[in-house]
Design a protein around this motif. Structure first.
Motif, PDB file in Angstrom:
ATOM      1  N   LYS A 181       0.883  -1.162  -0.121  1.00  0.00           N
ATOM      2  CA  LYS A 181      -0.046  -0.083  -0.075  1.00  0.00           C
ATOM      3  C   LYS A 181       0.907   1.268  -0.203  1.00  0.00           C
ATOM      4  N   PRO A 182       0.270   2.394  -0.791  1.00  0.00           N
ATOM      5  CA  PRO A 182       1.388   3.340  -0.753  1.00  0.00           C
ATOM      6  C   PRO A 182       1.692   4.020   0.514  1.00  0.00           C
ATOM      7  N   ASN A 183       3.216   4.569   0.676  1.00  0.00           N
ATOM      8  CA  ASN A 183       3.508   5.152   1.739  1.00  0.00           C
ATOM      9  C   ASN A 183       3.540   4.226   3.153  1.00  0.00           C
ATOM     10  N   THR A 184       3.765   2.954   2.766  1.00  0.00           N
ATOM     11  CA  THR A 184       3.824   2.044   4.226  1.00  0.00           C
ATOM     12  C   THR A 184       5.429   1.582   4.274  1.00  0.00           C
ATOM     13  N   TRP A 185       5.605   0.864   5.284  1.00  0.00           N
ATOM     14  CA  TRP A 185       7.044   0.484   5.328  1.00  0.00           C
ATOM     15  C   TRP A 185       7.420  -0.440   4.439  1.00  0.00           C
ATOM     16  N   PHE A 186       6.426  -1.487   3.785  1.00  0.00           N
ATOM     17  CA  PHE A 186       6.898  -2.036   2.732  1.00  0.00           C
ATOM     18  C   PHE A 186       7.136  -1.449   1.413  1.00  0.00           C
TER      19      PHE A 186
END
Length: 160
Positions: free
Chosen positions: A107-112
């Motif tokens: 998902k956008p702007n997540t850790w991953f």
């Protein structure tokens, strides 16, 4: 300390990759502080190494959370690197499962998603994402310790 020209190149890559994305890199990569003029040595941040796949999965699941099905996202994935490599060359059924898993955590702007942006943007090889190449900083954040293999470096500099 490096002893061979290939190892000098590895140190050089590690230094350059750390500096490839100054916004995201320092959050995900062990810091590289200094280097020798010829890259025969580099000085890196000291972190506590991850001890095995189970410990890495636990830490990744803490960071990424649970998937839409309520299961821990990394519970059935050997590790991120092979997941990315398998997604590139899987049969259609396996590929759709991997893509679904990948999309759950990307998902956008997540850790991953930020990690994935760093890996693809700086061309860090998925080879470097095995469990023994991860560590934990004193603040509890997870970082990659050993990331000098950019895509293609194995073939160019080492006999396989």
């Amino acid at each position: 300390m490096a002893k061979t020209p290939a190892a000098f190149k590895y140190n050089e890559n590690e230094f350059k990759l750390f500096n490839c994305n100054k916004e995201i890199g320092p959050r995900y990569l062990a810091r590289v502080f200094e280097k020798g003029e010829d890259y025969s040595w580099i000085t890196m941040e000291k972190v506590t190494p991850i001890r095995g796949q189970e410990e890495l999965n636990k830490k990744l699941n803490e960071l990424v959370g649970k998937g839409e099905d309520g299961q821990e996202v990394f519970s059935d994935i050997i590790n991120i690197g092979p997941m990315i490599e398998r997604a590139r060359s899987s049969n259609p059924n396996q590929k759709s499962i991997l893509i679904k898993k990948f999309n759950e955590i990307n998902k956008p702007n997540t850790w991953f998603s930020n990690l994935y942006k760093l890996l693809t943007g700086c061309k860090i090889s998925a080879h470097d994402l095995r469990p023994d190449n991860w560590g934990v900083r004193s603040d509890g954040s997870l970082v990659i310790l050993d990331f000098g293999f950019e895509q293609g470096m194995l073939e160019e500099n080492f006999k396989i």
